[in-house]
Design a protein around this motif. Sequence first.
Motif: not given
Length: 119
Positions: A97-102, A18-26
């Motif tokens: 965080g790698g957890y299932i959306y549930h 997941v972290r390879t696809k999303i990143s936070g910006t300002q």
Amino acid sequence: MVKKTDRKFERTRRHIRVRTKISGTQERPRLCVFRSNSNLYVQVIDDVAGKTLVQASTLDKGVKEKHANKVAAKELGLLIAKKAQEKNIKTVVFDRGGYIYHGVVKELAEAAREGGLEF
């Protein structure tokens, strides 16, 4: 013989993917969730600067429910949304965080949306 799967390792693999696809910006920081057996932790992170902008957990004084359950997740989602809006953060990228959306993670995300965060 069947081997038992290492749940922590599998969660870490999912989180890295997941972290390879999303990143936070300002402009749009990352809302990161960590769930332990006893508590929940949430951070709003600017990955470009490498700084945590806002954080909340079930250990905070403002949270009445001190466990990692759905009631605490709802309370924590509203709290993180309130803290983020005080810092003029309106839109975020949700990192489960790698957890299932549930369950707890879903309840926290929906409460953060109710509190005013957009993602």
